[in-house]
Design a protein around this motif. Structure first.
Motif, PDB file in Angstrom:
ATOM      1  N   MET A   1       0.823  -1.220   0.000  1.00 48.80           N
ATOM      2  CA  MET A   1       0.000   0.000   0.000  1.00 48.80           C
ATOM      3  C   MET A   1       0.856   1.268   0.000  1.00 48.80           C
ATOM      4  O   MET A   1       0.390   2.330  -0.394  1.00 48.80           O
ATOM      5  CB  MET A   1      -0.944   0.003   1.210  1.00 48.80           C
ATOM      6  CG  MET A   1      -2.053  -1.038   1.123  1.00 48.80           C
ATOM      7  SD  MET A   1      -3.329  -0.657  -0.127  1.00 48.80           S
ATOM      8  CE  MET A   1      -4.252   0.652   0.729  1.00 48.80           C
TER       9      MET A   1
ATOM     10  N   ILE B   1     -13.943  -5.332   2.577  1.00 51.05           N
ATOM     11  CA  ILE B   1     -12.493  -5.471   2.766  1.00 51.05           C
ATOM     12  C   ILE B   1     -12.283  -6.495   3.866  1.00 51.05           C
ATOM     13  O   ILE B   1     -12.651  -6.272   5.020  1.00 51.05           O
ATOM     14  CB  ILE B   1     -11.861  -4.110   3.108  1.00 51.05           C
ATOM     15  CG1 ILE B   1     -11.989  -3.183   1.898  1.00 51.05           C
ATOM     16  CG2 ILE B   1     -10.409  -4.278   3.534  1.00 51.05           C
ATOM     17  CD1 ILE B   1     -11.504  -1.769   2.123  1.00 51.05           C
TER      18      ILE B   1
ATOM     19  N   LEU C   1      -8.531   0.691  -1.016  1.00 50.48           N
ATOM     20  CA  LEU C   1      -8.261   1.886  -0.212  1.00 50.48           C
ATOM     21  C   LEU C   1      -7.120   2.738  -0.756  1.00 50.48           C
ATOM     22  O   LEU C   1      -6.875   3.830  -0.262  1.00 50.48           O
ATOM     23  CB  LEU C   1      -7.942   1.485   1.236  1.00 50.48           C
ATOM     24  CG  LEU C   1      -9.069   0.830   2.020  1.00 50.48           C
ATOM     25  CD1 LEU C   1      -8.640   0.648   3.478  1.00 50.48           C
ATOM     26  CD2 LEU C   1     -10.360   1.626   1.960  1.00 50.48           C
TER      27      LEU C   1
ATOM     28  N   PRO D   1      -5.095   5.383  -2.793  1.00 49.21           N
ATOM     29  CA  PRO D   1      -5.537   6.595  -3.513  1.00 49.21           C
ATOM     30  C   PRO D   1      -5.128   6.634  -4.979  1.00 49.21           C
ATOM     31  O   PRO D   1      -5.593   7.505  -5.713  1.00 49.21           O
ATOM     32  CB  PRO D   1      -4.850   7.733  -2.738  1.00 49.21           C
ATOM     33  CG  PRO D   1      -3.698   7.103  -2.046  1.00 49.21           C
ATOM     34  CD  PRO D   1      -4.082   5.677  -1.774  1.00 49.21           C
TER      35      PRO D   1
ATOM     36  N   GLN E   1     -14.498  -0.426   3.959  1.00 49.04           N
ATOM     37  CA  GLN E   1     -14.920  -0.110   2.591  1.00 49.04           C
ATOM     38  C   GLN E   1     -15.970   0.994   2.530  1.00 49.04           C
ATOM     39  O   GLN E   1     -16.415   1.355   1.433  1.00 49.04           O
ATOM     40  CB  GLN E   1     -15.433  -1.364   1.877  1.00 49.04           C
ATOM     41  CG  GLN E   1     -16.712  -1.943   2.427  1.00 49.04           C
ATOM     42  CD  GLN E   1     -16.473  -2.948   3.574  1.00 49.04           C
ATOM     43  OE1 GLN E   1     -15.361  -3.045   4.091  1.00 49.04           O
ATOM     44  NE2 GLN E   1     -17.494  -3.674   3.939  1.00 49.04           N
TER      45      GLN E   1
ATOM     46  N   PRO F   1     -13.843   5.311   5.956  1.00 52.21           N
ATOM     47  CA  PRO F   1     -12.420   5.044   5.718  1.00 52.21           C
ATOM     48  C   PRO F   1     -12.034   5.101   4.238  1.00 52.21           C
ATOM     49  O   PRO F   1     -10.974   5.648   3.899  1.00 52.21           O
ATOM     50  CB  PRO F   1     -12.245   3.621   6.281  1.00 52.21           C
ATOM     51  CG  PRO F   1     -13.279   3.535   7.366  1.00 52.21           C
ATOM     52  CD  PRO F   1     -14.463   4.309   6.845  1.00 52.21           C
ATOM     53  N   LYS F   2     -12.881   4.577   3.364  1.00 52.55           N
ATOM     54  CA  LYS F   2     -12.508   4.556   1.941  1.00 52.55           C
ATOM     55  C   LYS F   2     -12.430   5.977   1.376  1.00 52.55           C
ATOM     56  O   LYS F   2     -11.503   6.307   0.637  1.00 52.55           O
ATOM     57  CB  LYS F   2     -13.518   3.726   1.154  1.00 52.55           C
ATOM     58  CG  LYS F   2     -13.086   3.425  -0.267  1.00 52.55           C
ATOM     59  CD  LYS F   2     -13.972   2.332  -0.860  1.00 52.55           C
ATOM     60  CE  LYS F   2     -13.660   2.038  -2.305  1.00 52.55           C
ATOM     61  NZ  LYS F   2     -14.450   0.863  -2.764  1.00 52.55           N
TER      62      LYS F   2
ATOM     63  N   MET G   1      -9.206   7.558   2.794  1.00 49.68           N
ATOM     64  CA  MET G   1      -7.968   6.987   2.240  1.00 49.68           C
ATOM     65  C   MET G   1      -7.723   7.442   0.798  1.00 49.68           C
ATOM     66  O   MET G   1      -6.589   7.407   0.321  1.00 49.68           O
ATOM     67  CB  MET G   1      -8.008   5.459   2.310  1.00 49.68           C
ATOM     68  CG  MET G   1      -7.912   4.895   3.724  1.00 49.68           C
ATOM     69  SD  MET G   1      -6.268   5.096   4.500  1.00 49.68           S
ATOM     70  CE  MET G   1      -5.334   3.800   3.644  1.00 49.68           C
ATOM     71  N   HIS G   2      -8.762   7.853   0.091  1.00 47.05           N
ATOM     72  CA  HIS G   2      -8.594   8.266  -1.306  1.00 47.05           C
ATOM     73  C   HIS G   2      -8.035   9.684  -1.462  1.00 47.05           C
ATOM     74  O   HIS G   2      -7.725  10.097  -2.579  1.00 47.05           O
ATOM     75  CB  HIS G   2      -9.912   8.111  -2.065  1.00 47.05           C
ATOM     76  CG  HIS G   2     -10.195   6.684  -2.422  1.00 47.05           C
ATOM     77  ND1 HIS G   2     -11.281   6.283  -3.138  1.00 47.05           N
ATOM     78  CD2 HIS G   2      -9.504   5.537  -2.151  1.00 47.05           C
ATOM     79  CE1 HIS G   2     -11.264   4.967  -3.291  1.00 47.05           C
ATOM     80  NE2 HIS G   2     -10.195   4.493  -2.687  1.00 47.05           N
TER      81      HIS G   2
ATOM     82  N   HIS H   1      -1.801   4.369   4.322  1.00 48.70           N
ATOM     83  CA  HIS H   1      -1.808   5.411   3.287  1.00 48.70           C
ATOM     84  C   HIS H   1      -0.373   5.705   2.826  1.00 48.70           C
ATOM     85  O   HIS H   1       0.523   5.858   3.647  1.00 48.70           O
ATOM     86  CB  HIS H   1      -2.453   6.698   3.822  1.00 48.70           C
ATOM     87  CG  HIS H   1      -2.869   7.633   2.730  1.00 48.70           C
ATOM     88  ND1 HIS H   1      -1.985   8.487   2.114  1.00 48.70           N
ATOM     89  CD2 HIS H   1      -4.067   7.826   2.119  1.00 48.70           C
ATOM     90  CE1 HIS H   1      -2.638   9.178   1.184  1.00 48.70           C
ATOM     91  NE2 HIS H   1      -3.904   8.799   1.163  1.00 48.70           N
ATOM     92  N   PRO H   2      -0.154   5.813   1.506  1.00 45.73           N
ATOM     93  CA  PRO H   2       1.210   6.041   1.013  1.00 45.73           C
ATOM     94  C   PRO H   2       1.736   7.455   1.263  1.00 45.73           C
ATOM     95  O   PRO H   2       2.921   7.706   1.060  1.00 45.73           O
ATOM     96  CB  PRO H   2       1.093   5.784  -0.497  1.00 45.73           C
ATOM     97  CG  PRO H   2      -0.348   5.964  -0.824  1.00 45.73           C
ATOM     98  CD  PRO H   2      -1.123   5.586   0.417  1.00 45.73           C
TER      99      PRO H   2
END
Lengths: 239, 239, 239, 239
Positions: free
Chosen positions: A183, A209, A220, A222, B143, B179-180, B183-184, B221-222
Motif C-alpha cells: 500500500m 475489505i 483503499l 488513492p 470499505q 475510511p474509503k 484513504m482516497h 496510506h502512502p
C-alpha cells in the motif's frame, strides 16, 4: 480508482505495457516491483520490444515482491527465475538494475525500498482466491510489511503445482511484501484476464475489505489502476 | 509515513499550519477537508494570520468531513458551526470556497469530491478511542464511503457533551466520510497533542489495524504525515 | 506566473518563507539554491525560527548560485560568507547539507546539481540593473550554464561596495549559474521589496526579453512565483 | 533535457507515441497541443491504434498551436485540416475534446489555455530553418504569446507549397503560439527524423539561443524531451 476495460487479453496487455512504460520513460530514477505468473506473459513480450537495449531505460530499478525458496541452477528463487525468463533476460536488463528480495534479506527489504526512494509502481495480478503478491487469504495481516509465511498443508498442495509436481521440492515457507509494504507504493496496477477471474475481481473491488479476500484492501489505495479484459470485468456492477 | 515531533503544542500547531499553507500556496485549485475540534485551535489562529484577505488563497476549496445534525441559528450543523467559528469567519473565507457536507447531501458527497478533482489534503485529529473523522470504533467498515451512522445509547452519552449537556438536543445519528473516502485523499495529515493521546497514537501507528482503533487504517496510506508534540509521541517506539 | 503581492516587507518575507518551507517540508530529498543579499534578511530570520534544530529538515540540501572570490578567514567566498551569516549559522545547518560552488569547482557545478537530482527551487532577488544571480546585463548569454565572468572597470566599481570600499580587495572576476542553469530548476521564486525595485520589476516581468535586463528571461519559466510588496509591484500593469 | 535517440523513424515514432500515451493515460484532465506536418504521420498511426474508441482517453483535450487561414470545405484552417486527417478523424476524437485556435480567436487563446488548467504537453517538430510551431526566424520575439504574423514575400514562397502550389490561395498572415506561450507548457516534446534535420537539431540544442534559430529557446525549458532517429542526431556532440 482508475478502471480500464479492454476487449481482450491482447488489448489488456497493451494497456498494461503502456502503464509500465509511461512510468519508466521519465527522466529520473524509477522503482518498480513487477509480477511473475501467467498474466504478464504478453505484457512483457510487448515491453521487451520497447525496452530492449534502450539506454534511456537504465533509470529503472526492478524489484520482485515475493519469493518461493525453490532455487534454480543459478541460485534464483522461483519468482526471480520466472522474472528472468519472462522479462529480465529477453529485455537484456542489467543486473545492477535489479534489487532482489530473497528468503535471506527479506527483513531488510522494506528498508532497502525506503533507501531507494520508495516504489513508484507495483504491477500485480490477483489469484482466484483473492491473493495479491504472496498474501494468501488469512496468511498476513493488514499491518504486515515484508514477512515470512509458513506453509500449511493446504498451501503445500498449491505449491506442488508451482514446482512441477515434484513433492520433494515443495518448500515450507515463502516470503512476500505484506499489505502495508504494498500500500505504500505510489501507484498500484492490478490486472486480470478471463472469465475465471471475473468473480474474484468483483469481490476484490466491490465487496467488503476482508482478510478472506486480501486484494480487497487495494480498494483503499488513492492511486490504483485496474486493467481488465471484458471477461474479467464481466461481473462488475460499475464499469 | 512522515513523522514530525515538535516540542510542544505551539510548535506542533506551527508545523501543522505550515503543512496546510504549503498545500494552499500552489498556483492551482486545491481541495482540503479540515477538522473542527480542540486540537486545531492554535493551528487555525496561526493560519488566519497568513490567509485572511489574501486573494492568492482563493484557489482553495474547503470541505467538512463529518456533520452532527444539531443546527445553529444560521442552519449550520455542529461541525460547520465550529469550523465557521474557528476558521472560516476569522479568515474571512468566501462562502463559494466552502463545500458543505450536510445530513441531506451526504450520499452525493463522494461524487461532489470526485467532480471537484479529489481531495489534496485532509487534516484530522484522533479521538482517545481511536476514531478519525466520524469513524468511531466499530461504527464503519473499511470499505465505507460517506455514510450515515445511527447513534447507540453509548454514542449519545458522548454526544451529550458536544451539545452542551442538553439531553433534548442529542441527535440520533451523524454523517461522516468513511475510511474509503478518507484513504482516497492524496495527502493525510494526522495531528495530536498531549499525554492523553500518547497511548492511542501508539496503538494507531504501531498496533494492529483493527476496527476497534479506526485510525489504525491510516498506517496504510502512502502519503501520511503525522504531527505530534513530544507528549503525544511519548509512547512511540520509533521516533 | 504566480504573482503574490503583499502589503509590506514583513508580509512579503513571510510569504517567501512559506514558499521555501512548503518545498522543504516534503518527505524526500529537496535541493534549493538560495540568495544572499539584503532582501532575504527577514525571510531568513523567520525561516530560522521554523528550521533550527528540527531533524525533519535534514532532507534539504542547500546550494549557493554565485560566488565572488573574496575570502573570509574560514576560506569562504563573499556569497557563502553572507549565507553563513544570514542563515546557515543561525539555523544550525549541518555542513553536509551544503553544496558549495566555488571559483575552483564551478565547471563541475552543473553536473553536481544533475547528479543530486536537479534543483527543486531557486530563490532569487533582482538587481536595480535587472541582474539575477550573478548575471549582470550583457555579461552572460541565455545559453550559458555555470560560468566565470571577468569584471570590467564598471563592474569593479560595483564590487567595491561589496568588499567594504577596500579597493585592494576588489576581485577580477566572479562565478555564477548562467541563465540556462537557472531556467532548468523546477521552481523559481523571485522576490523584491521597495519602490526602488518597482521599475525594474515592471521591465523584467512585462517588458521585452533582452540581455540588457537579464531577469526578463525568467518570464519564460513554466513555474515562476514572484513575491512582491506593494511598493515593488506599484508599476505593474496587471496585478 | 531528456534526449532519446532511436535507430530509425519507426522506433522514433514509437517512442514519441509512448510519450504522448504516458501523458494521456493519467486519471485526470490532460491538455495537449499537437503538431500537424509530416514528422508525426507514423506517430499518429500508432497512436490511433491505442486510442480509437477507448472511453478512458476522453480525459484528453487537444489544441492546435498554429493556424494558416486557408480553409477547407468544413471551414477548418490548414493546420486543423491536417490534424483532422492525420489523427482526429481516424482516432474518432469527439469534437468536444478539441479546442481550436483560429485566426478569429487567437487573442483569447492564451486565456483559454489558462482557464483549461494549462498545457500538460506540446508535441512539436522543427523546421529546416529552425522554426517551431509558427515561429519562423525573426517573426516573433521571445516574449510573444499567441500572435498574428504578417507574411513577407519570402514567407509566401514557403506557403505556396503548403497550399498545393495555387498562388491565389497563399494567405497574407498566420497565427501561432509564440515562444512565451510554448515555454509555459509543463512538458515539451520535440521530435525530428532524417539527415536533413541533423544540422538544425545541432544548432537548436547545442548552439546559441537566437531568434535566427527560434527552436534554440527550447534549451531553456526545465522539462524538454527530444526524440530523434540516429540520422537526426548524427551531428550532436553529446548523445
Amino acid at each position: 480508482m482508475q478502471l480500464i476495460v479492454e476487449k481482450d487479453y491482447e488489448a489488456m496487455s497493451q494497456s498494461t505495457m503502456t502503464l509500465l512504460l509511461s512510468k519508466m520513460i521519465q527522466p529520473k530514477k524509477v522503482n518498480m516491483a513487477i509480477t511473475a505468473g501467467n498474466t504478464p506473459k504478453r505484457t512483457y513480450e510487448l515491453l521487451v520490444e520497447q525496452v530492449k537495449n534502450k539506454p534511456h531505460f537504465s533509470n529503472v530499478t526492478y524489484f520482485n515482491f515475493d519469493e518461493i525458496p525453490v532455487f534454480d541452477e543459478q541460485g534464483y528463487g522461483l519468482t526471480m527465475h520466472h522474472l528472468n525468463r519472462l522479462y529480465f533476460k529477453p529485455a537484456n536488463i542489467s543486473s545492477d538494475q535489479i534489487m532482489q528480495m530473497t528468503p535471506y534479506n527479506y527483513l531488510q527489504f522494506d528498508d532497502m525500498i525506503d533507501k531507494a526512494g520508495g516504489l513508484d509502481l507495483i504491477l500485480m495480478g490477483i489469484g482466484a482466491d483473492g491473493h495479491f503478491c504472496g498474501n494468501l487469504p488469512n496468511t498476513t495481516e493488514w499491518q504486515d510489511k515484508t514477512v515470512r509465511i509458513n506453509a500449511t498443508e493446504k498451501h503445500k498442495e498449491l505449491l506442488l503445482n508451482e514446482v512441477g509436481g515434484d513433492i520433494t521440492k515443495v518448500p515450507d515457507y515463502w516470503v512476500t511484501m505484506g499489505p502495508k509494504s504494498v500500500m505504500h507504493a505510489r501507484h498500484l496496477v492490478l490486472f486480470a484476464t478471463g472469465k475465471s477471474k471475473a468473480n474474484i475481481i468483483k469481490q476484490a473491488l466491490e465487496g467488503p475489505i476482508t482478510l478472506d479476500v486480501p486484494a480487497s484492501i487495494l480498494q483503499l489505495h488513492p492511486n490504483l489502476t485496474v486493467v481488465l479484459d471484458e471477461d474479467a470485468a464481466s461481473e462488475l456492477t460499475k464499469k
